[in-house]
Motif scaffolding. Structure first.
Motif: not given
Length: 88
Positions: A5-9, A15-17, A46-48, A74-88
């Motif tokens: 599962l990943e959290l994506v902004e 923010i979606v799981l 981080d709050v999500a 749980i790792d933080d990772e930026d997606d290839l798109q600058s508008d999207t942030k992902i947390v694994h």
């Protein structure tokens, strides 16, 4: 098959799981109001993450598991798109 599962902004601020396989239907959607975002120190991601972790732990405890989610998993990772942030 192991599913992650990943959290994506998203670009709109939601923010979606979701499953990391890219399922179009998110499992959870978190929306912070503009006012709330102004009061959050640091990242809303981080709050999500804390909210989802607490929910997973509560669900696991009610199922009889110990409910512990290791923060190191749980790792933080930026997606290839600058508008999207992902947390694994």
């Amino acid at each position: 098959m192991l599913s992650y599962l990943e959290l994506v902004e998203l670009a709109n601020g939601d923010i979606v799981l979701q499953r990391s396989e890219g399922d179009e239907n998110p499992l959870v959607t978190i929306k912070f109001s503009k006012e709330t975002r102004e009061h959050i120190v640091g990242s809303v991601l981080d709050v999500a993450r804390a909210m989802v972790q607490a929910g997973i732990e509560a669900a696991a405890m009610s199922a009889g598991d110990d409910g512990f989610v290791d923060e190191d998993d749980i790792d933080d990772e930026d997606d290839l798109q600058s508008d999207t942030k992902i947390v694994h």
